[in-house]
Design a protein around this motif. Structure first.
Motif, short mmCIF file in Angstrom:
data_model
loop_
_atom_site.label_atom_id
_atom_site.label_comp_id
_atom_site.label_asym_id
_atom_site.label_seq_id
_atom_site.Cartn_x
_atom_site.Cartn_y
_atom_site.Cartn_z
N PRO A 15 0.93 -1.15 -0.01
CA PRO A 15 -0.09 -0.08 0.06
C PRO A 15 0.88 1.14 0.05
N ALA A 16 0.31 2.30 -0.41
CA ALA A 16 1.03 3.67 -0.24
C ALA A 16 1.06 3.99 1.10
N VAL A 17 0.17 4.00 1.78
CA VAL A 17 0.05 4.53 3.32
C VAL A 17 -0.47 3.39 3.93
N ALA A 18 0.07 2.92 5.07
CA ALA A 18 -0.39 1.61 5.87
C ALA A 18 -0.28 2.29 7.29
N VAL A 19 -1.38 1.81 8.29
CA VAL A 19 -1.53 1.91 9.63
C VAL A 19 -1.37 0.58 10.01
N VAL A 20 -0.52 0.28 10.72
CA VAL A 20 -0.49 -0.96 11.48
C VAL A 20 -0.71 -1.11 12.92
N VAL A 21 -1.96 -2.00 12.89
CA VAL A 21 -2.41 -1.70 14.46
C VAL A 21 -2.32 -3.01 15.30
N GLN A 93 12.16 -4.61 19.43
CA GLN A 93 11.06 -5.46 19.65
C GLN A 93 10.63 -6.43 18.63
N LYS A 94 10.17 -7.58 19.20
CA LYS A 94 9.72 -8.76 18.28
C LYS A 94 8.64 -9.16 19.01
N THR A 95 7.53 -9.19 18.30
CA THR A 95 6.27 -9.56 18.70
C THR A 95 5.64 -10.57 17.62
N THR A 96 4.66 -11.47 18.03
CA THR A 96 3.93 -12.44 17.08
C THR A 96 3.05 -11.89 16.12
N ALA A 97 2.63 -10.49 16.32
CA ALA A 97 1.86 -9.97 15.25
C ALA A 97 2.21 -8.48 14.65
N GLY A 98 2.33 -7.61 15.88
CA GLY A 98 2.66 -6.18 15.48
C GLY A 98 3.71 -5.94 14.74
N THR A 99 5.13 -6.32 15.18
CA THR A 99 6.30 -6.24 14.21
C THR A 99 6.07 -6.80 12.95
N VAL A 100 5.46 -8.14 12.88
CA VAL A 100 5.35 -8.75 11.72
C VAL A 100 4.43 -7.90 10.71
N GLY A 101 3.51 -7.39 11.18
CA GLY A 101 2.57 -6.62 10.18
C GLY A 101 3.21 -5.35 9.67
N ALA A 102 4.14 -4.72 10.52
CA ALA A 102 4.94 -3.58 10.17
C ALA A 102 6.13 -4.04 8.95
N LEU A 103 6.87 -5.20 9.24
CA LEU A 103 7.66 -5.59 8.16
C LEU A 103 7.12 -6.03 7.07
N ALA A 108 5.85 0.53 1.86
CA ALA A 108 5.31 1.62 1.75
C ALA A 108 5.77 3.05 1.96
N SER A 109 5.02 3.93 1.33
CA SER A 109 5.89 5.26 1.36
C SER A 109 5.75 5.77 3.09
N LEU A 110 4.48 5.30 3.44
CA LEU A 110 4.34 5.87 4.93
C LEU A 110 3.75 4.66 5.69
N VAL A 111 4.48 4.40 6.71
CA VAL A 111 4.09 3.28 7.82
C VAL A 111 4.00 3.78 9.12
N LEU A 112 2.84 3.74 9.58
CA LEU A 112 2.42 4.20 10.81
C LEU A 112 2.24 2.77 11.63
N CYS A 113 2.33 3.06 12.98
CA CYS A 113 2.26 2.07 14.13
C CYS A 113 1.37 2.66 14.93
N ALA A 114 0.12 2.04 15.30
CA ALA A 114 -0.79 2.63 15.99
C ALA A 114 -1.51 1.52 17.04
N ALA A 207 2.54 10.46 16.94
CA ALA A 207 2.35 9.31 16.12
C ALA A 207 3.47 8.42 15.94
N MET A 208 3.51 7.32 15.56
CA MET A 208 4.87 6.35 15.43
C MET A 208 5.06 6.01 14.05
N VAL A 209 6.00 6.45 13.54
CA VAL A 209 6.29 6.29 12.13
C VAL A 209 7.62 5.39 12.03
N ALA A 210 7.36 4.15 11.14
CA ALA A 210 8.54 3.22 11.08
C ALA A 210 9.07 3.46 9.54
N ALA A 211 10.35 3.32 9.37
CA ALA A 211 10.91 3.67 8.06
C ALA A 211 12.30 2.94 8.01
#
Length: 234
Positions: A15-21, A93-103, A108-114, A207-211
């Motif tokens: 996606p161009a913009v992703a919000v990983v929840v 940080q290594k988690t079962t779901a959140g970090t997997v989703g961000a990676l 994406a041009s903008l990745v937010l973790c929320a 906000a939290m931006v991943a890059a």
């Protein structure tokens, strides 16, 4: 704003913009870490990668899901993390779901973790960037985690400029399977305050931006000026 809500396995393109929840608990923990002074968070792809980073940087703080494990300094619990000194430090940080989703959306041009604790700032950043199309990555329970869906729906409404009562969304999250399991002590590496901390709306103003940074996916806080009310309006 055109919003899509997908599980990690449903991502068919970048996606161009992703919000990983991830409400319970990865991105509540990440926000709390920044609130306690952490400089950055490196999102690791595996426990072995997290331990390798820790070995190269002994002063970094490594955390994971579940009970305490050799080589890790902390667990993925907001309640338990409060006792860890994070001032000026880097967290791995290594988690079962959140970090997997961000990676999964790292291109994406903008990745937010929320999560709920940064929901308002996340919505304001989406509005500031005038994001026309946003993919919300619902990380828990193969894309069906009610707490993550509730948070994603709430952020999407606020990003669209709608005055939104948070009570119903928080109720959905508080009645989710993850919340019940945490409250009952089913999940290891938990604290009795975890659910309440995960449902603390708009605790932080960033906000939290991943890059990508030097081949790593790095999460940093991003200050977002604006209202702090629970129901933003345009």
């Amino acid at each position: 704003m055109d919003a899509r809500f997908l599980g990690i396995a449903e991502l068919d393109e970048t996606p161009a913009v992703a919000v990983v929840v991830d409400v319970m608990r990865a991105f509540t923990v990440a926000a709390l870490a920044f609130g306690q002074g952490a400089e950055k968070i490196v999102l690791a792809g595996s426990p072995d990668e997290a331990l390798a980073l820790k070995a190269r940087h002994p002063d970094w703080v490594a955390l994971k899901d579940g009970p305490r494990a050799a080589g890790f300094d902390a667990v993925n619990s907001p309640g338990l993390l409060r006792s860890v000194d994070l001032g000026g430090r880097t967290v791995v940080q290594k988690t079962t779901a959140g970090t997997v989703g961000a990676l999964a959306v790292k291109e994406a041009s903008l990745v937010l973790c929320a999560s709920f604790v940064v929901a308002g700032a996340t919505a304001r950043l989406l509005r500031t960037r005038a994001c026309g199309s946003v993919t919300f990555v619902v990380t828990g329970d193969d894309g069906h985690a009610e707490e993550d869906l509730a948070c994603a729906h709430y952020i999407a409404r606020r990003a669209a400029g709608a005055a939104t009562d948070a009570a119903g969304f928080l109720r959905r999250a508080g009645e989710s399977r993850a919340a019940v399991e945490l409250a009952r002590g089913v999940r290891l590496g938990a604290h009795p305050d975890d659910v309440a901390l995960c449902l603390e709306l708009d605790r932080f103003p960033f906000a939290m931006v991943a890059a990508p940074e030097d081949s790593l996916m790095v999460l940093r806080p991003h200050a977002v000026p604006g209202r702090s009310q629970k129901t933003d309006t345009p």
